[in-house]
Design a protein around this motif. Structure first.
Motif, short mmCIF file in Angstrom:
data_model
loop_
_atom_site.label_atom_id
_atom_site.label_comp_id
_atom_site.label_asym_id
_atom_site.label_seq_id
_atom_site.Cartn_x
_atom_site.Cartn_y
_atom_site.Cartn_z
N LYS A 3 -4.48 -3.61 -3.09
CA LYS A 3 -3.63 -4.63 -2.49
C LYS A 3 -3.92 -5.98 -3.14
O LYS A 3 -5.06 -6.29 -3.47
CB LYS A 3 -3.92 -4.78 -1.00
CG LYS A 3 -3.51 -3.62 -0.16
CD LYS A 3 -2.02 -3.66 0.05
CE LYS A 3 -1.58 -2.61 1.04
NZ LYS A 3 -0.16 -2.59 1.21
N ILE A 5 -3.72 -9.79 -2.06
CA ILE A 5 -3.60 -10.61 -0.86
C ILE A 5 -3.35 -12.04 -1.29
O ILE A 5 -4.17 -12.63 -2.01
CB ILE A 5 -4.89 -10.52 -0.02
CG1 ILE A 5 -5.16 -9.07 0.36
CG2 ILE A 5 -4.79 -11.40 1.22
CD1 ILE A 5 -6.56 -8.84 0.87
N LYS A 6 -2.23 -12.61 -0.89
CA LYS A 6 -1.91 -14.00 -1.19
C LYS A 6 -2.59 -14.88 -0.15
O LYS A 6 -2.48 -14.62 1.05
CB LYS A 6 -0.39 -14.23 -1.16
CG LYS A 6 0.38 -13.40 -2.15
CD LYS A 6 0.10 -13.82 -3.55
CE LYS A 6 0.97 -13.02 -4.51
NZ LYS A 6 0.70 -13.32 -5.88
N GLU A 46 -4.75 0.59 6.01
CA GLU A 46 -4.03 -0.65 6.36
C GLU A 46 -4.70 -1.44 7.49
O GLU A 46 -4.54 -2.64 7.57
CB GLU A 46 -2.59 -0.31 6.76
CG GLU A 46 -1.73 0.21 5.64
CD GLU A 46 -1.26 -0.87 4.67
OE1 GLU A 46 -1.09 -2.03 5.10
OE2 GLU A 46 -1.06 -0.55 3.50
N LYS A 50 -5.97 -6.40 8.84
CA LYS A 50 -6.09 -7.29 10.01
C LYS A 50 -7.45 -7.99 9.98
O LYS A 50 -7.54 -9.19 10.24
CB LYS A 50 -5.90 -6.51 11.30
CG LYS A 50 -5.94 -7.38 12.52
CD LYS A 50 -5.68 -6.61 13.79
CE LYS A 50 -5.75 -7.55 14.98
NZ LYS A 50 -5.59 -6.88 16.23
N ALA A 53 -7.38 -10.79 7.39
CA ALA A 53 -6.72 -12.00 7.89
C ALA A 53 -7.64 -12.76 8.84
O ALA A 53 -7.73 -13.99 8.78
CB ALA A 53 -5.41 -11.64 8.57
N GLU A 62 -5.53 -19.02 5.01
CA GLU A 62 -4.44 -18.30 5.66
C GLU A 62 -3.88 -17.24 4.71
O GLU A 62 -3.61 -17.52 3.54
CB GLU A 62 -3.31 -19.26 6.04
CG GLU A 62 -2.15 -18.61 6.72
CD GLU A 62 -1.03 -19.58 7.03
OE1 GLU A 62 0.01 -19.12 7.52
OE2 GLU A 62 -1.17 -20.79 6.78
N VAL A 63 -3.72 -16.03 5.23
CA VAL A 63 -3.10 -14.95 4.46
C VAL A 63 -1.60 -15.14 4.53
O VAL A 63 -1.03 -15.29 5.62
CB VAL A 63 -3.50 -13.56 5.01
CG1 VAL A 63 -2.73 -12.47 4.30
CG2 VAL A 63 -4.99 -13.34 4.85
N LEU A 64 -0.95 -15.16 3.39
CA LEU A 64 0.51 -15.30 3.32
C LEU A 64 1.14 -13.92 3.28
O LEU A 64 0.62 -13.00 2.66
CB LEU A 64 0.90 -16.09 2.07
CG LEU A 64 0.30 -17.50 1.98
CD1 LEU A 64 0.65 -18.12 0.64
CD2 LEU A 64 0.78 -18.37 3.12
N GLU A 65 2.26 -13.78 3.92
CA GLU A 65 2.98 -12.48 3.94
C GLU A 65 3.74 -12.29 2.67
O GLU A 65 4.22 -13.11 2.03
CB GLU A 65 3.92 -12.43 5.14
CG GLU A 65 3.19 -12.50 6.45
CD GLU A 65 2.31 -11.30 6.73
OE1 GLU A 65 2.71 -10.16 6.42
OE2 GLU A 65 1.20 -11.50 7.26
#
Length: 65
Positions: A3, A5-6, A46, A50, A53, A62-65
């Motif tokens: 993954k 992660i932004k 997955e 959580k 985040a 902050e994790v961006l979607e």
């Protein structure tokens, strides 16, 4: 599963270190790369996202979607 992660709020090398430390505390996650604005990791499932985040929020990011 790999993954990307932004992450918002990263602006310097200290931020990269802080994010790496926060992610390193999560069991079931393997860090491949952390750079400004994102982290590339392997997660067992997955549900770990959580925790990612939550840990990053605790560290001030902050994790961006």
């Amino acid at each position: 599963m790999k993954k990307v992660i932004k992450i918002d709020g990263m602006g310097c090398e200290h931020c990269i270190k802080s994010v790496r430390e926060a992610l390193g505390a999560i069991e079931g996650l393997i860090i491949h790369e952390v750079k400004l604005g994102e982290a590339t990791v392997d997660v067992a499932d997955e549900s770990i996202l959580k925790k990612v985040a939550e840990k990053l929020d605790d560290a001030g990011y902050e994790v961006l979607e």
